[in-house]
Design a protein around this motif. Structure first.
Motif, PDB file in Angstrom:
ATOM      1  N   VAL A  17       0.874  -1.061  -0.048  1.00 10.55           N
ATOM      2  CA  VAL A  17      -0.025   0.019  -0.192  1.00 10.55           C
ATOM      3  C   VAL A  17       0.804   1.048   0.126  1.00 10.55           C
ATOM      4  N   PHE A  18       1.889   1.369   0.834  1.00 14.57           N
ATOM      5  CA  PHE A  18       2.881   2.283   0.933  1.00 14.57           C
ATOM      6  C   PHE A  18       3.594   2.681  -0.525  1.00 14.57           C
ATOM      7  N   PHE A  19       4.052   1.514  -1.078  1.00 16.11           N
ATOM      8  CA  PHE A  19       4.813   1.627  -2.357  1.00 16.11           C
ATOM      9  C   PHE A  19       3.744   2.476  -3.319  1.00 16.11           C
ATOM     10  N   ILE A  20       2.656   1.860  -3.392  1.00 19.71           N
ATOM     11  CA  ILE A  20       1.778   2.302  -4.467  1.00 19.71           C
ATOM     12  C   ILE A  20       1.436   3.986  -4.057  1.00 19.71           C
ATOM     13  N   LEU A  21       1.091   4.138  -2.977  1.00 16.12           N
ATOM     14  CA  LEU A  21       0.888   5.429  -2.611  1.00 16.12           C
ATOM     15  C   LEU A  21       1.720   6.221  -2.607  1.00 16.12           C
ATOM     16  N   HIS A  22       3.104   5.998  -2.465  1.00 16.02           N
ATOM     17  CA  HIS A  22       4.258   6.898  -2.417  1.00 16.02           C
ATOM     18  C   HIS A  22       4.619   7.145  -3.912  1.00 16.02           C
ATOM     19  N   GLY A  23       4.044   6.219  -4.892  1.00 15.26           N
ATOM     20  CA  GLY A  23       4.405   6.432  -6.033  1.00 15.26           C
ATOM     21  C   GLY A  23       3.284   7.446  -6.814  1.00 15.26           C
ATOM     22  N   LEU A  24       2.132   7.242  -6.333  1.00 10.67           N
ATOM     23  CA  LEU A  24       1.071   8.477  -6.655  1.00 10.67           C
ATOM     24  C   LEU A  24       1.537   9.728  -6.221  1.00 10.67           C
ATOM     25  N   VAL A  25       2.113   9.864  -4.994  1.00 12.52           N
ATOM     26  CA  VAL A  25       2.591  11.121  -4.595  1.00 12.52           C
ATOM     27  C   VAL A  25       3.905  11.576  -5.354  1.00 12.52           C
ATOM     28  N   ALA A  26       4.703  10.689  -5.660  1.00 17.48           N
ATOM     29  CA  ALA A  26       6.172  11.258  -6.456  1.00 17.48           C
ATOM     30  C   ALA A  26       5.460  11.529  -7.768  1.00 17.48           C
ATOM     31  N   HIS A  27       4.589  10.959  -8.584  1.00 18.90           N
ATOM     32  CA  HIS A  27       3.875  11.297  -9.806  1.00 18.90           C
ATOM     33  C   HIS A  27       2.453  11.803  -9.833  1.00 18.90           C
ATOM     34  N   ALA A  28       2.280  12.641  -8.808  1.00 18.79           N
ATOM     35  CA  ALA A  28       0.813  13.384  -8.778  1.00 18.79           C
ATOM     36  C   ALA A  28       0.414  13.891  -9.998  1.00 18.79           C
ATOM     37  N   GLY A  29      -0.864  13.554 -10.366  1.00 19.75           N
ATOM     38  CA  GLY A  29      -1.201  14.202 -11.671  1.00 19.75           C
ATOM     39  C   GLY A  29      -0.927  13.470 -12.781  1.00 19.75           C
ATOM     40  N   PHE A  30      -0.095  12.426 -12.704  1.00 18.99           N
ATOM     41  CA  PHE A  30      -0.016  11.633 -14.081  1.00 18.99           C
ATOM     42  C   PHE A  30      -0.463  10.208 -13.847  1.00 18.99           C
ATOM     43  N   ILE A  31      -1.161   9.781 -12.719  1.00 18.83           N
ATOM     44  CA  ILE A  31      -1.256   8.624 -12.550  1.00 18.83           C
ATOM     45  C   ILE A  31      -2.918   8.737 -12.173  1.00 18.83           C
ATOM     46  N   SER A  32      -3.854   8.061 -12.566  1.00 16.04           N
ATOM     47  CA  SER A  32      -5.227   8.155 -12.369  1.00 16.04           C
ATOM     48  C   SER A  32      -5.407   7.239 -11.162  1.00 16.04           C
ATOM     49  N   LEU A  33      -6.277   7.718 -10.200  1.00 17.49           N
ATOM     50  CA  LEU A  33      -6.783   6.808  -9.012  1.00 17.49           C
ATOM     51  C   LEU A  33      -7.286   5.394  -9.368  1.00 17.49           C
ATOM     52  N   ASN A  34      -8.149   5.501 -10.344  1.00 13.85           N
ATOM     53  CA  ASN A  34      -8.819   4.279 -10.704  1.00 13.85           C
ATOM     54  C   ASN A  34      -7.740   3.269 -11.426  1.00 13.85           C
ATOM     55  N   SER A  35      -6.806   3.571 -12.069  1.00 12.51           N
ATOM     56  CA  SER A  35      -6.098   2.638 -12.548  1.00 12.51           C
ATOM     57  C   SER A  35      -4.846   1.909 -11.625  1.00 12.51           C
ATOM     58  N   ILE A  36      -4.685   2.325 -10.261  1.00  5.76           N
ATOM     59  CA  ILE A  36      -4.178   1.717  -9.447  1.00  5.76           C
ATOM     60  C   ILE A  36      -4.711   0.558  -8.754  1.00  5.76           C
ATOM     61  N   TRP A  37      -5.938   0.350  -9.002  1.00  2.00           N
ATOM     62  CA  TRP A  37      -6.546  -0.869  -8.306  1.00  2.00           C
ATOM     63  C   TRP A  37      -6.102  -2.229  -8.638  1.00  2.00           C
ATOM     64  N   PRO A  38      -5.924  -2.554 -10.004  1.00  2.00           N
ATOM     65  CA  PRO A  38      -5.516  -3.730 -10.562  1.00  2.00           C
ATOM     66  C   PRO A  38      -4.036  -3.999  -9.866  1.00  2.00           C
ATOM     67  N   LEU A  39      -3.376  -2.911  -9.918  1.00  2.00           N
ATOM     68  CA  LEU A  39      -1.911  -3.217  -9.639  1.00  2.00           C
ATOM     69  C   LEU A  39      -1.871  -3.239  -8.195  1.00  2.00           C
ATOM     70  N   LEU A  40      -2.495  -2.674  -7.368  1.00  2.00           N
ATOM     71  CA  LEU A  40      -2.461  -2.817  -5.747  1.00  2.00           C
ATOM     72  C   LEU A  40      -3.045  -4.248  -5.523  1.00  2.00           C
ATOM     73  N   LEU A  41      -3.977  -4.845  -6.293  1.00  2.00           N
ATOM     74  CA  LEU A  41      -4.554  -6.120  -5.981  1.00  2.00           C
ATOM     75  C   LEU A  41      -3.479  -7.279  -6.194  1.00  2.00           C
ATOM     76  N   SER A  42      -2.939  -6.992  -7.470  1.00  2.00           N
ATOM     77  CA  SER A  42      -1.908  -8.030  -7.906  1.00  2.00           C
ATOM     78  C   SER A  42      -0.668  -8.056  -6.840  1.00  2.00           C
ATOM     79  N   MET A  43      -0.300  -6.776  -6.469  1.00  2.00           N
ATOM     80  CA  MET A  43       0.913  -6.739  -5.304  1.00  2.00           C
ATOM     81  C   MET A  43       0.511  -7.435  -3.965  1.00  2.00           C
ATOM     82  N   LEU A  44      -0.800  -7.240  -3.629  1.00  2.00           N
ATOM     83  CA  LEU A  44      -1.198  -7.778  -2.524  1.00  2.00           C
ATOM     84  C   LEU A  44      -1.364  -9.161  -2.479  1.00  2.00           C
TER      85      LEU A  44
END
Length: 511
Positions: A17-44
């Motif tokens: 969760v932290f890894f993806i959230l930190h990526g969102l912060v680092a690239h704020a504005g370039f990653i849509s929130l909807n697109s992270i769920w498949p990635l988060l589920l796969s990592m979990l």
């Protein structure tokens, strides 16, 4: 709740969760929130599987969690570790993939044995990591909230101050960008290659040739960010070593560029057939199984770096191309063909409003997948160039000849379908492979030819650089008064150039 935090390895969940959230912060504005769920589920899911296997052997949940934490930490932050060692390590062998993977495996075995044998109560260790990642997550949530709550107009976005007088005709404008295409003069001077046939064709089509044109930067994203914003990248300093965040900043400035915004504000329809996202107009080229924006996160992982470094190996096999985020040269070939066809088809469509059509083609940029006649090159040639087994220059020069076939077809088609359109035929920079530091100035000489139905080319001078291209165009077409900027070339430190030409197994002479 207290016992849960003290005795359970919640950090197995908190780390992804932290890894993806930190990526969102680092690239704020370039990653849509909807697109992270498949990635988060796969990592979990991956973390859960590793934890479950470790739990079976190590028995205790905290022990299994700590081993999982070590493995996940190395996987998620491999890119950061690799980059750190590459910059700061006094010994180059420390950042070799073989050394890093061997070191990871050795420490994993030692850690596993230590955890298996220890009888200590590890609840305080679990508490430490649980609280640590909770604090990290809270901190990043605050930063991310601040970004979205304070999100306004991008400071690099267009000013929107250009007003085209109503009396002035607004023609269609085509920006045809052929990537890494050296100027005719540079090809002749540096590589003894005669490209005058293309110049003759352009002149026959009514184009004005700008033979001394140069780009302002020798890297695509920097060159296009500058060109489309009609300004220098003031945060780029000469000699600056280019890092990943610099490229992402360029992507932002291309997305919110001045040219597109100004034309949109004046009634232009935007047609994007490029490799870049434009605001409200995403890139049309096909993407991989994972959303392209989330690659900004995954490219820092071990798998992301392996796929980048050894793409030449993975792309050989259909199975790897399906399950891994690798790009085959066949896919890039198809993207080029799609964009070329789409621009030509667009020129034939009826329209009620003026259009700005941006076509960006990876021609004659690597991979050099066709010979001079358009015949698809064998894998041994394409991969041989990438692996430095074949001299890229002869392949590049053949690819230039193939590119000329497509250029002539495209421009002739546009001229026939949309005869009153303005056409800018340009490149972002010249040939860049294995260029010696002393010869880097030749990389800036780019292709540049313009077709104006009015034939009024007086303001386009021979030494123009890309930063002044649209300033001059808007002054000419729309009676604007943009001041021209100094025509400078900014040399930065980009990996892949500034090195001696190596010896190759096969160095056929170019014709």
């Amino acid at each position: 709740m207290k016992n849960l935090v003290r005795k359970q390895p919640l950090f197995v969940i908190l780390l992804p969760v932290f890894f993806i959230l930190h990526g969102l912060v680092a690239h704020a504005g370039f990653i849509s929130l909807n697109s992270i769920w498949p990635l988060l589920l796969s990592m979990l899911a991956g973390a859960g599987i590793l934890y479950f296997i470790s739990r079976i052997i190590l028995k205790q949940p905290v022990k299994a969690g700590l081993f999982t934490l070590y493995c996940l930490g190395f996987y998620f932050f491999f890119g950061a570790l690799y980059d750190f060692l590459k910059v700061w390590s006094p010994w180059t062998f420390l950042w070799k993939y073989s050394v890093l993977l061997a070191g990871f495996t050795l420490f994993a075995i030692l850690l596993f044995v230590l955890l298996f044998r220890t009888k200590k109560d590890l609840s305080r260790t679990a508490l430490f990591f649980n609280l640590l990642f909770l604090l990290f997550i809270v901190f990043d949530l605050v930063k991310l909230s601040g970004h979205y709550l304070g999100a306004g107009k991008n400071p690099s976005a267009a000013s929107g101050k250009m007003i085209i007088p109503s009396k002035i005709h607004k023609p269609d404008i085509y920006l045809l960008l052929f990537d890494e295409y050296s100027s005719t003069q540079s090809l002749k001077k540096m590589y003894r290659f005669d490209n005058s046939a293309l110049d003759s064709f352009l002149v026959q089509q009514g184009f004005h040739l700008i033979s001394g044109s140069r780009s302002n930067y020798h890297e695509t994203m920097f060159s296009m960010a500058s060109c489309l914003n009609m300004d220098y990248l003031h945060w780029v300093e000469p000699g600056m070593y280019l890092r990943r965040e610099h490229f992402q900043r360029c992507a932002s400035e291309i997305r919110n560029n001045e040219v597109v915004q100004l034309l949109s504000d004046n009634g232009y329809q935007i047609v994007n057939q490029s490799i870049f996202h434009l605001k409200h107009h995403p890139a049309p080229v096909s993407q991989r199984w994972l959303n392209v924006d989330t690659r900004l996160i995954t490219e820092e992982t071990l798998m992301g770096r392996l796929c980048y470094e050894f793409n030449w190996f993975f792309e050989r096999y259909a199975l790897f191309r399906k399950i891994l985020p690798v790009t085959s040269y066949q896919e890039q070939m198809q993207n080029n063909d799609r964009c070329l066809e789409a621009v030509l088809n667009t020129s034939a469509k009826q329209h009620s409003s003026p259009r700005f059509i941006y076509g960006h083609f990876m021609l004659p940029h690597y991979p050099f997948y066709r010979d001079r006649n358009g015949k698809i090159a064998p894998d041994s040639v394409v991969n041989g160039v990438q692996q430095n087994r074949l001299d890229p220059l002869p392949k590049y020069l053949e690819y230039v000849q193939y590119a000329n076939i497509e250029i002539k077809k495209l421009i002739a088609g546009i001229r026939a379908n949309d005869p009153q359109a303005v056409i800018l035929f340009m490149s972002d920079h010249g040939y860049r492979w294995n260029v010696m530091a002393a010869e880097i100035s030749n990389v800036f000489y780019n292709q540049n030819a313009i077709y104006l139905p009015s034939g009024k080319y007086g303001q386009f001078y021979d030494s123009i650089t890309n930063v002044n291209q649209f300033r001059t165009l808007f002054n000419t077409l729309f009676e604007q008064h943009y001041k021209l900027l100094p025509d400078n070339c900014v040399r930065t430190a980009l990996p892949g150039i500034y090195k001696p030409v190596p010896k190759y197994e096969d160095t056929p002479a170019s014709k």
